[in-house]
Scaffold this active site. Structure first.
Site, PDB file in Angstrom:
ATOM      1  N   LYS A 257       1.820  13.344  -3.089  1.00  0.00           N
ATOM      2  CA  LYS A 257       2.454  13.088  -1.790  1.00  0.00           C
ATOM      3  C   LYS A 257       3.321  14.287  -1.401  1.00  0.00           C
ATOM      4  CE  LYS A 257       3.113   8.049  -2.067  1.00  0.00           C
ATOM      5  NZ  LYS A 257       2.347   7.632  -0.889  1.00  0.00           N
ATOM      6  N   ARG A 331      -4.245  -0.458  -4.760  1.00  0.00           N
ATOM      7  CA  ARG A 331      -5.438  -1.311  -4.672  1.00  0.00           C
ATOM      8  C   ARG A 331      -6.227  -1.274  -5.972  1.00  0.00           C
ATOM      9  NH1 ARG A 331      -7.523   1.841   0.531  1.00  0.00           N
ATOM     10  NH2 ARG A 331      -5.279   1.861   0.788  1.00  0.00           N
TER      11      ARG A 331
END
Ligand code: BES
Ligand code: ZN
Ligand code: ZN
Length: 476
Positions: A257, A331
Protein backbone atom coordinates in the site's frame (compact mmCIF):
# COMPACT_ATOMS: atom_id res chain seq x y z
CA UNK A 1 -15.15 4.97 31.64
CA UNK A 2 -17.85 6.50 33.84
CA UNK A 3 -20.10 4.30 35.89
CA UNK A 4 -23.67 4.96 34.83
CA UNK A 5 -26.39 4.31 37.38
CA UNK A 6 -30.11 4.88 37.55
CA UNK A 7 -31.31 7.26 40.28
CA UNK A 8 -34.85 8.20 41.28
CA UNK A 9 -34.14 11.94 41.81
CA UNK A 10 -36.31 14.51 40.10
CA UNK A 11 -34.43 17.22 38.17
CA UNK A 12 -35.07 19.85 40.84
CA UNK A 13 -33.47 17.83 43.65
CA UNK A 14 -30.55 16.36 41.66
CA UNK A 15 -27.31 16.82 43.60
CA UNK A 16 -24.58 16.13 40.98
CA UNK A 17 -22.48 18.91 39.39
CA UNK A 18 -24.35 19.22 36.09
CA UNK A 19 -27.74 18.15 34.80
CA UNK A 20 -28.72 17.49 31.17
CA UNK A 21 -32.27 18.40 30.19
CA UNK A 22 -33.87 17.62 26.82
CA UNK A 23 -35.76 20.32 24.94
CA UNK A 24 -38.46 18.93 22.72
CA UNK A 25 -40.19 21.17 20.20
CA UNK A 26 -43.79 21.86 21.14
CA UNK A 27 -43.58 20.08 24.47
CA UNK A 28 -44.11 21.64 27.88
CA UNK A 29 -40.89 22.69 29.59
CA UNK A 30 -40.22 21.63 33.19
CA UNK A 31 -42.12 24.56 34.73
CA UNK A 32 -40.84 24.28 38.30
CA UNK A 33 -37.24 24.22 37.15
CA UNK A 34 -37.86 27.11 34.76
CA UNK A 35 -39.47 29.15 37.53
CA UNK A 36 -36.52 28.69 39.87
CA UNK A 37 -34.25 29.94 37.08
CA UNK A 38 -36.46 32.94 36.34
CA UNK A 39 -37.60 31.72 32.90
CA UNK A 40 -34.06 31.13 31.63
CA UNK A 41 -34.88 27.65 30.29
CA UNK A 42 -37.84 28.79 28.19
CA UNK A 43 -35.76 31.65 26.82
CA UNK A 44 -32.77 29.47 25.92
CA UNK A 45 -34.96 26.68 24.56
CA UNK A 46 -36.75 28.95 22.17
CA UNK A 47 -34.19 28.78 19.37
CA UNK A 48 -32.42 25.55 20.33
CA UNK A 49 -31.87 23.38 17.24
CA UNK A 50 -31.88 19.56 17.37
CA UNK A 51 -28.67 18.11 18.83
CA UNK A 52 -27.34 21.55 19.80
CA UNK A 53 -26.48 22.34 23.41
CA UNK A 54 -26.83 25.45 25.54
CA UNK A 55 -25.50 25.78 29.07
CA UNK A 56 -27.22 27.73 31.86
CA UNK A 57 -25.45 28.55 35.12
CA UNK A 58 -27.72 27.89 38.08
CA UNK A 59 -26.08 30.54 40.36
CA UNK A 60 -26.81 28.66 43.57
CA UNK A 61 -30.53 28.46 42.91
CA UNK A 62 -30.38 24.68 42.41
CA UNK A 63 -28.20 21.93 43.95
CA UNK A 64 -26.25 21.48 40.66
CA UNK A 65 -24.02 24.17 39.11
CA UNK A 66 -24.95 23.98 35.45
CA UNK A 67 -27.90 22.94 33.40
CA UNK A 68 -27.08 21.67 29.92
CA UNK A 69 -30.00 21.93 27.52
CA UNK A 70 -29.96 19.75 24.44
CA UNK A 71 -32.34 20.09 21.51
CA UNK A 72 -34.28 16.90 20.70
CA UNK A 73 -36.35 18.19 17.77
CA UNK A 74 -40.02 17.35 17.45
CA UNK A 75 -40.30 13.56 17.59
CA UNK A 76 -37.01 12.25 18.91
CA UNK A 77 -36.14 8.67 17.98
CA UNK A 78 -34.00 6.34 20.08
CA UNK A 79 -31.13 7.29 17.80
CA UNK A 80 -31.58 11.01 18.62
CA UNK A 81 -31.76 10.14 22.31
CA UNK A 82 -28.48 8.19 22.06
CA UNK A 83 -26.68 10.94 20.16
CA UNK A 84 -28.10 13.70 22.40
CA UNK A 85 -26.85 11.80 25.45
CA UNK A 86 -23.40 11.47 23.91
CA UNK A 87 -23.09 15.10 22.84
CA UNK A 88 -24.39 16.50 26.13
CA UNK A 89 -22.14 14.20 28.15
CA UNK A 90 -19.15 15.72 26.36
CA UNK A 91 -20.38 19.21 27.34
CA UNK A 92 -20.66 18.07 30.97
CA UNK A 93 -17.08 16.83 30.79
CA UNK A 94 -15.93 20.17 29.34
CA UNK A 95 -17.62 21.90 32.29
CA UNK A 96 -15.39 19.87 34.59
CA UNK A 97 -18.21 17.81 36.13
CA UNK A 98 -17.25 14.79 38.22
CA UNK A 99 -20.84 13.64 38.62
CA UNK A 100 -23.46 14.50 36.06
CA UNK A 101 -27.11 13.62 35.51
CA UNK A 102 -29.18 12.95 32.40
CA UNK A 103 -32.92 13.66 32.49
CA UNK A 104 -33.72 12.60 28.93
CA UNK A 105 -35.69 9.53 30.00
CA UNK A 106 -38.71 11.74 30.57
CA UNK A 107 -38.73 12.87 26.92
CA UNK A 108 -41.58 11.76 24.75
CA UNK A 109 -39.84 9.05 22.71
CA UNK A 110 -41.16 5.81 21.22
CA UNK A 111 -39.95 2.57 22.75
CA UNK A 112 -40.11 1.13 26.24
CA UNK A 113 -38.41 2.80 29.20
CA UNK A 114 -35.84 -0.01 29.03
CA UNK A 115 -35.02 0.74 25.36
CA UNK A 116 -34.78 4.46 26.06
CA UNK A 117 -32.59 4.02 29.13
CA UNK A 118 -30.35 1.63 27.20
CA UNK A 119 -29.96 4.16 24.36
CA UNK A 120 -29.23 6.98 26.83
CA UNK A 121 -26.66 4.92 28.72
CA UNK A 122 -24.96 3.81 25.51
CA UNK A 123 -24.87 7.43 24.38
CA UNK A 124 -23.23 8.59 27.61
CA UNK A 125 -20.56 5.88 27.69
CA UNK A 126 -19.77 5.95 23.98
CA UNK A 127 -19.86 9.74 23.83
CA UNK A 128 -17.34 9.97 26.66
CA UNK A 129 -15.15 7.19 25.26
CA UNK A 130 -11.47 8.06 24.96
CA UNK A 131 -8.50 5.85 24.19
CA UNK A 132 -6.28 6.68 27.13
CA UNK A 133 -3.61 3.98 26.97
CA UNK A 134 -0.99 6.28 25.44
CA UNK A 135 -2.44 9.74 26.10
CA UNK A 136 -4.12 10.58 29.37
CA UNK A 137 -7.36 12.53 29.40
CA UNK A 138 -7.30 15.83 31.29
CA UNK A 139 -11.00 15.82 32.14
CA UNK A 140 -12.89 12.77 33.26
CA UNK A 141 -16.39 12.17 34.60
CA UNK A 142 -16.50 9.45 37.25
CA UNK A 143 -20.25 9.00 37.63
CA UNK A 144 -23.22 9.60 35.43
CA UNK A 145 -26.80 9.25 36.66
CA UNK A 146 -29.80 8.52 34.51
CA UNK A 147 -32.79 10.10 36.26
CA UNK A 148 -35.85 7.87 36.35
CA UNK A 149 -37.01 4.33 36.88
CA UNK A 150 -35.20 2.13 34.38
CA UNK A 151 -32.54 0.00 36.06
CA UNK A 152 -32.78 -2.75 33.44
CA UNK A 153 -32.13 -0.41 30.50
CA UNK A 154 -29.22 1.23 32.30
CA UNK A 155 -27.75 -2.20 33.08
CA UNK A 156 -27.99 -3.32 29.46
CA UNK A 157 -26.66 -0.01 28.19
CA UNK A 158 -23.61 -0.28 30.47
CA UNK A 159 -22.92 -3.81 29.37
CA UNK A 160 -23.24 -3.21 25.63
CA UNK A 161 -21.40 0.12 25.60
CA UNK A 162 -18.53 -1.15 27.73
CA UNK A 163 -18.05 -4.01 25.30
CA UNK A 164 -18.18 -1.61 22.34
CA UNK A 165 -15.51 0.40 24.17
CA UNK A 166 -13.45 -2.76 24.59
CA UNK A 167 -13.69 -3.47 20.84
CA UNK A 168 -12.61 0.13 20.21
CA UNK A 169 -9.63 -0.31 22.52
CA UNK A 170 -8.54 -3.39 20.56
CA UNK A 171 -8.90 -1.57 17.23
CA UNK A 172 -7.04 1.49 18.54
CA UNK A 173 -4.15 -0.55 19.95
CA UNK A 174 -0.86 -0.34 18.02
CA UNK A 175 -0.47 -3.15 15.50
CA UNK A 176 2.88 -4.11 17.03
CA UNK A 177 1.12 -4.83 20.32
CA UNK A 178 -1.71 -6.94 18.92
CA UNK A 179 -0.28 -9.49 16.53
CA UNK A 180 -2.29 -12.77 16.48
CA UNK A 181 -0.50 -14.41 19.43
CA UNK A 182 -1.10 -11.32 21.57
CA UNK A 183 -4.74 -11.18 20.40
CA UNK A 184 -5.20 -14.73 21.67
CA UNK A 185 -3.84 -13.72 25.06
CA UNK A 186 -6.06 -10.62 25.27
CA UNK A 187 -9.19 -12.52 24.24
CA UNK A 188 -8.57 -15.31 26.73
CA UNK A 189 -8.11 -12.71 29.48
CA UNK A 190 -11.28 -10.83 28.62
CA UNK A 191 -13.42 -13.98 28.42
CA UNK A 192 -12.22 -15.46 31.69
CA UNK A 193 -15.07 -16.70 33.87
CA UNK A 194 -17.65 -16.48 31.09
CA UNK A 195 -19.45 -19.56 29.75
CA UNK A 196 -17.68 -19.36 26.38
CA UNK A 197 -15.59 -22.26 25.09
CA UNK A 198 -12.39 -21.10 23.41
CA UNK A 199 -10.61 -23.27 20.87
CA UNK A 200 -7.54 -21.89 19.15
CA UNK A 201 -5.92 -23.17 15.96
CA UNK A 202 -2.27 -22.21 15.38
CA UNK A 203 -0.13 -22.65 12.31
CA UNK A 204 0.35 -26.42 12.51
CA UNK A 205 -3.35 -27.12 13.16
CA UNK A 206 -4.31 -24.87 10.25
CA UNK A 207 -1.80 -26.74 8.06
CA UNK A 208 -3.21 -30.11 9.08
CA UNK A 209 -6.77 -28.97 8.37
CA UNK A 210 -5.82 -27.49 5.00
CA UNK A 211 -6.58 -23.80 5.55
CA UNK A 212 -3.89 -23.07 2.96
CA UNK A 213 -5.39 -19.80 1.73
CA UNK A 214 -5.45 -18.30 5.23
CA UNK A 215 -1.86 -19.51 5.72
CA UNK A 216 -0.77 -17.99 2.38
CA UNK A 217 -1.67 -14.53 3.65
CA UNK A 218 0.32 -15.19 6.80
CA UNK A 219 3.51 -16.25 4.99
CA UNK A 220 5.04 -12.78 4.80
CA UNK A 221 4.73 -12.27 8.57
CA UNK A 222 7.06 -13.37 11.36
CA UNK A 223 4.06 -13.80 13.66
CA UNK A 224 2.03 -17.01 13.53
CA UNK A 225 -1.67 -16.79 12.69
CA UNK A 226 -4.49 -17.71 15.02
CA UNK A 227 -7.98 -18.90 14.23
CA UNK A 228 -9.80 -18.27 17.49
CA UNK A 229 -13.09 -20.12 17.81
CA UNK A 230 -15.64 -19.09 20.41
CA UNK A 231 -18.67 -21.14 21.34
CA UNK A 232 -21.43 -19.69 23.50
CA UNK A 233 -24.28 -22.13 23.97
CA UNK A 234 -26.98 -20.13 25.76
CA UNK A 235 -29.49 -22.64 24.42
CA UNK A 236 -28.89 -26.07 22.91
CA UNK A 237 -29.50 -26.29 19.18
CA UNK A 238 -28.16 -25.38 15.78
CA UNK A 239 -25.72 -22.46 16.11
CA UNK A 240 -25.40 -19.29 14.10
CA UNK A 241 -21.81 -18.54 13.01
CA UNK A 242 -20.18 -15.11 13.13
CA UNK A 243 -16.92 -14.71 11.23
CA UNK A 244 -14.54 -11.75 11.66
CA UNK A 245 -11.63 -10.54 9.56
CA UNK A 246 -8.74 -10.10 11.96
CA UNK A 247 -5.86 -8.71 9.90
CA UNK A 248 -3.91 -7.07 12.71
CA UNK A 249 -1.96 -5.03 10.20
CA UNK A 250 -2.47 -4.73 6.46
CA UNK A 251 0.58 -3.47 4.60
CA UNK A 252 -0.91 -4.82 1.37
CA UNK A 253 1.85 -7.45 1.28
CA UNK A 254 4.01 -7.40 -1.86
CA UNK A 255 1.26 -5.34 -3.55
CA UNK A 256 2.36 -2.78 -0.98
CA UNK A 257 0.00 0.00 0.00
CA UNK A 258 1.13 3.61 -0.42
CA UNK A 259 2.11 5.20 2.93
CA UNK A 260 -1.06 7.26 3.22
CA UNK A 261 -3.33 4.25 2.80
CA UNK A 262 -1.35 2.22 5.33
CA UNK A 263 -1.60 4.76 8.18
CA UNK A 264 -4.82 3.38 9.65
CA UNK A 265 -4.36 -0.29 8.80
CA UNK A 266 -4.15 -1.38 12.43
CA UNK A 267 -7.95 -1.17 12.14
CA UNK A 268 -8.09 -4.12 9.73
CA UNK A 269 -9.07 -6.47 12.56
CA UNK A 270 -12.22 -4.49 13.41
CA UNK A 271 -14.49 -7.28 12.12
CA UNK A 272 -12.95 -9.79 14.52
CA UNK A 273 -13.14 -7.24 17.36
CA UNK A 274 -16.86 -6.70 16.72
CA UNK A 275 -17.61 -10.44 16.63
CA UNK A 276 -15.63 -10.95 19.84
CA UNK A 277 -17.53 -8.12 21.58
CA UNK A 278 -20.89 -9.40 20.37
CA UNK A 279 -20.30 -12.93 21.67
CA UNK A 280 -18.95 -11.63 24.98
CA UNK A 281 -22.08 -9.48 25.29
CA UNK A 282 -24.37 -12.41 24.42
CA UNK A 283 -22.82 -14.44 27.25
CA UNK A 284 -22.99 -11.57 29.75
CA UNK A 285 -26.60 -10.84 28.80
CA UNK A 286 -27.27 -14.60 29.11
CA UNK A 287 -29.03 -14.55 25.73
CA UNK A 288 -30.74 -17.84 24.89
CA UNK A 289 -28.79 -18.41 21.66
CA UNK A 290 -26.15 -20.77 20.39
CA UNK A 291 -23.49 -18.72 18.62
CA UNK A 292 -20.08 -19.61 17.24
CA UNK A 293 -17.37 -17.05 16.56
CA UNK A 294 -14.48 -17.50 14.12
CA UNK A 295 -11.85 -14.80 14.53
CA UNK A 296 -9.21 -15.08 11.82
CA UNK A 297 -6.06 -13.28 12.95
CA UNK A 298 -2.98 -12.74 10.80
CA UNK A 299 -0.78 -9.92 9.64
CA UNK A 300 -0.47 -9.14 5.93
CA UNK A 301 3.26 -8.43 5.52
CA UNK A 302 5.73 -8.44 2.61
CA UNK A 303 8.34 -10.65 4.36
CA UNK A 304 10.77 -12.96 2.55
CA UNK A 305 8.33 -15.83 2.10
CA UNK A 306 5.32 -13.65 1.34
CA UNK A 307 2.71 -14.96 -1.11
CA UNK A 308 3.10 -13.43 -4.51
CA UNK A 309 0.96 -11.99 -7.26
CA UNK A 310 0.39 -14.79 -9.74
CA UNK A 311 0.40 -17.52 -7.08
CA UNK A 312 -2.44 -20.01 -7.26
CA UNK A 313 -3.55 -21.32 -3.87
CA UNK A 314 -6.07 -23.94 -2.85
CA UNK A 315 -8.68 -23.08 -0.25
CA UNK A 316 -10.17 -25.36 2.41
CA UNK A 317 -13.13 -26.21 0.15
CA UNK A 318 -10.65 -27.23 -2.62
CA UNK A 319 -11.44 -24.27 -4.85
CA UNK A 320 -8.37 -22.64 -6.35
CA UNK A 321 -7.62 -18.92 -6.11
CA UNK A 322 -5.37 -16.93 -8.40
CA UNK A 323 -3.83 -14.17 -6.30
CA UNK A 324 -3.37 -11.10 -8.46
CA UNK A 325 -3.16 -8.56 -5.70
CA UNK A 326 -1.86 -9.50 -2.25
CA UNK A 327 -3.66 -6.47 -0.81
CA UNK A 328 -7.02 -8.17 -1.41
CA UNK A 329 -6.07 -10.47 1.47
CA UNK A 330 -9.20 -10.19 3.60
CA UNK A 331 -11.29 -12.21 1.15
CA UNK A 332 -8.59 -14.92 1.04
CA UNK A 333 -8.54 -15.23 4.83
CA UNK A 334 -12.35 -15.25 4.92
CA UNK A 335 -12.61 -17.79 2.10
CA UNK A 336 -10.95 -20.44 4.25
CA UNK A 337 -12.57 -19.30 7.49
CA UNK A 338 -16.10 -19.31 6.04
CA UNK A 339 -15.62 -22.70 4.39
CA UNK A 340 -14.22 -24.14 7.61
CA UNK A 341 -17.00 -22.57 9.70
CA UNK A 342 -19.53 -24.38 7.50
CA UNK A 343 -18.26 -27.75 8.77
CA UNK A 344 -19.91 -26.86 12.11
CA UNK A 345 -23.24 -26.82 10.23
CA UNK A 346 -24.56 -23.44 11.41
CA UNK A 347 -28.03 -22.27 10.40
CA UNK A 348 -26.46 -19.13 8.95
CA UNK A 349 -23.09 -17.41 8.56
CA UNK A 350 -22.52 -13.69 8.97
CA UNK A 351 -19.10 -12.25 8.30
CA UNK A 352 -17.85 -8.81 9.30
CA UNK A 353 -14.84 -7.43 7.50
CA UNK A 354 -13.04 -4.20 6.66
CA UNK A 355 -12.90 -5.61 3.17
CA UNK A 356 -12.82 -2.87 0.55
CA UNK A 357 -11.94 0.77 0.04
CA UNK A 358 -14.69 0.68 -2.59
CA UNK A 359 -17.31 0.28 0.13
CA UNK A 360 -15.92 3.39 1.82
CA UNK A 361 -16.34 5.23 -1.48
CA UNK A 362 -19.91 3.96 -1.84
CA UNK A 363 -21.22 4.55 1.68
CA UNK A 364 -18.57 6.56 3.54
CA UNK A 365 -18.24 6.23 7.30
CA UNK A 366 -22.01 6.40 7.54
CA UNK A 367 -22.95 2.80 6.83
CA UNK A 368 -21.70 -0.73 6.35
CA UNK A 369 -22.41 -2.48 3.05
CA UNK A 370 -24.50 -5.63 3.25
CA UNK A 371 -24.46 -8.39 0.64
CA UNK A 372 -25.30 -12.07 0.71
CA UNK A 373 -27.18 -15.06 -0.57
CA UNK A 374 -30.12 -15.17 1.81
CA UNK A 375 -32.65 -12.33 1.73
CA UNK A 376 -34.55 -13.30 4.92
CA UNK A 377 -31.24 -13.31 6.80
CA UNK A 378 -30.31 -9.91 5.35
CA UNK A 379 -33.75 -8.54 6.24
CA UNK A 380 -33.08 -9.48 9.85
CA UNK A 381 -29.68 -7.77 9.74
CA UNK A 382 -31.25 -4.62 8.26
CA UNK A 383 -33.93 -4.63 10.98
CA UNK A 384 -31.23 -4.90 13.67
CA UNK A 385 -29.16 -2.19 11.99
CA UNK A 386 -32.17 0.14 11.96
CA UNK A 387 -33.11 -0.66 15.56
CA UNK A 388 -29.61 0.09 16.86
CA UNK A 389 -28.63 2.86 14.42
CA UNK A 390 -25.55 0.74 13.65
CA UNK A 391 -26.25 1.20 9.99
CA UNK A 392 -26.13 -1.35 7.17
CA UNK A 393 -27.26 -0.77 3.59
CA UNK A 394 -27.81 -3.62 1.19
CA UNK A 395 -25.90 -3.64 -2.09
CA UNK A 396 -26.92 -6.05 -4.87
CA UNK A 397 -24.99 -9.23 -5.52
CA UNK A 398 -25.97 -9.78 -9.15
CA UNK A 399 -24.53 -12.75 -11.01
CA UNK A 400 -22.58 -10.39 -13.32
CA UNK A 401 -20.28 -9.46 -10.44
CA UNK A 402 -19.06 -13.07 -10.43
CA UNK A 403 -18.09 -12.81 -14.12
CA UNK A 404 -15.51 -10.15 -13.27
CA UNK A 405 -13.55 -12.49 -11.00
CA UNK A 406 -13.28 -15.45 -13.40
CA UNK A 407 -9.66 -16.52 -13.75
CA UNK A 408 -7.68 -18.05 -16.62
CA UNK A 409 -5.57 -20.06 -14.17
CA UNK A 410 -7.85 -20.97 -11.28
CA UNK A 411 -11.50 -21.26 -10.23
CA UNK A 412 -11.54 -17.65 -9.19
CA UNK A 413 -9.19 -14.67 -8.94
CA UNK A 414 -8.96 -12.34 -5.98
CA UNK A 415 -9.50 -9.05 -7.83
CA UNK A 416 -11.96 -8.11 -10.55
CA UNK A 417 -11.12 -7.25 -14.16
CA UNK A 418 -9.84 -3.71 -14.57
CA UNK A 419 -12.58 -1.16 -15.02
CA UNK A 420 -15.39 -3.39 -13.80
CA UNK A 421 -16.09 -1.12 -10.82
CA UNK A 422 -18.30 -2.26 -7.93
CA UNK A 423 -15.33 -3.26 -5.76
CA UNK A 424 -17.42 -4.08 -2.70
CA UNK A 425 -19.60 -6.44 -4.73
CA UNK A 426 -16.54 -8.05 -6.33
CA UNK A 427 -15.30 -8.86 -2.81
CA UNK A 428 -18.64 -10.38 -1.86
CA UNK A 429 -18.91 -12.26 -5.19
CA UNK A 430 -15.53 -13.81 -4.38
CA UNK A 431 -16.64 -14.88 -0.88
CA UNK A 432 -19.79 -16.46 -2.32
CA UNK A 433 -17.58 -19.23 -3.76
CA UNK A 434 -16.75 -20.46 -0.28
CA UNK A 435 -20.21 -20.75 1.22
CA UNK A 436 -23.16 -23.03 0.58
CA UNK A 437 -25.31 -22.24 3.64
CA UNK A 438 -27.37 -19.04 4.16
CA UNK A 439 -24.76 -16.29 4.34
CA UNK A 440 -24.33 -12.56 4.46
CA UNK A 441 -21.35 -10.26 4.51
CA UNK A 442 -21.03 -6.88 6.20
CA UNK A 443 -18.30 -4.74 4.70
CA UNK A 444 -17.56 -2.46 7.65
CA UNK A 445 -14.51 -0.73 6.07
CA UNK A 446 -16.20 2.71 6.27
CA UNK A 447 -17.88 2.88 9.67
CA UNK A 448 -15.27 0.81 11.56
CA UNK A 449 -12.98 3.81 11.76
CA UNK A 450 -13.81 7.46 12.23
CA UNK A 451 -11.50 10.20 11.05
CA UNK A 452 -13.07 12.74 13.38
CA UNK A 453 -14.72 13.14 16.76
CA UNK A 454 -18.48 12.38 16.61
CA UNK A 455 -21.53 12.30 18.90
CA UNK A 456 -20.80 8.73 20.02
CA UNK A 457 -17.04 8.83 20.29
CA UNK A 458 -13.67 10.09 19.21
CA UNK A 459 -11.63 9.59 16.07
CA UNK A 460 -10.40 6.01 15.66
CA UNK A 461 -12.08 2.64 16.15
CA UNK A 462 -15.86 2.72 16.53
CA UNK A 463 -16.93 -0.87 17.23
CA UNK A 464 -19.18 -0.78 14.13
CA UNK A 465 -21.34 -3.84 13.58
CA UNK A 466 -21.29 -4.96 17.18
CA UNK A 467 -24.50 -3.38 18.41
CA UNK A 468 -26.40 -4.68 15.42
CA UNK A 469 -25.05 -8.18 16.02
CA UNK A 470 -26.12 -8.12 19.67
CA UNK A 471 -29.60 -7.02 18.64
CA UNK A 472 -29.70 -9.76 15.99
CA UNK A 473 -28.70 -12.37 18.60
CA UNK A 474 -31.35 -11.04 20.99
CA UNK A 475 -34.00 -11.64 18.32
CA UNK A 476 -32.98 -15.23 17.56
N1 BES B 1 -8.13 -3.61 4.44
C1 BES B 1 -8.33 -3.18 3.11
C2 BES B 1 -9.65 -2.47 2.89
C3 BES B 1 -9.80 -1.14 3.56
C4 BES B 1 -9.55 0.03 2.87
C5 BES B 1 -10.28 -1.05 4.84
C6 BES B 1 -9.73 1.25 3.47
C7 BES B 1 -10.47 0.18 5.44
C8 BES B 1 -10.19 1.32 4.76
C9 BES B 1 -8.34 -4.40 2.16
O1 BES B 1 -7.57 -5.48 2.56
C10 BES B 1 -7.80 -3.92 0.86
O2 BES B 1 -6.67 -3.49 0.81
N2 BES B 1 -8.62 -3.98 -0.18
C11 BES B 1 -8.25 -3.52 -1.47
C12 BES B 1 -8.80 -4.51 -2.47
C13 BES B 1 -8.35 -4.26 -3.87
C14 BES B 1 -6.89 -4.55 -4.02
C15 BES B 1 -9.15 -5.13 -4.80
C16 BES B 1 -8.84 -2.14 -1.70
O3 BES B 1 -9.97 -1.90 -1.27
O4 BES B 1 -8.15 -1.30 -2.25
ZN1 ZN C 1 -5.51 -5.30 1.92
ZN1 ZN D 1 -7.24 -5.67 4.62
Amino acid sequence: MPIVTCVRDSPISYTGDVLVLGIQEGTFINATLDQVLGGAIAKAADTLKPLKCRTITTLGKLPFHHLVLIGLGKDPSLSILRKASGLSAKVCRELGAKRAGNALLESNTPGSATDRAQAITEGIILGLYQYTKYKSADKKIEFFNVLGDADEGVRKGNLVANNVALARDLVNESASNKHPVLMERAIRDHLQGLPIKINVLGKSELEKLGLTAFLAVNRGSVHDPRLIMLDYEGRPGVPVALVGKGVTFDTGGLSLKPADSMEDMKMDMAGAAAVFGAIKSAAELKLPVHVLGFLAFTENMPGGDAYKPGDVITAFNKKTIEVLNTDAEGRIVLADTLAYAETFKPSALIDLATLTGACVVALGEVSSGLMGTDQPLMDKIIASANATDDRAWQLPLYEEYSDAIKSDFADVKNIANKGSGAGAQAGAAFLKNFVTLPWCHLDIAGPAWSRKEHALGTSGGTGAGMRLLIHFLEKQ
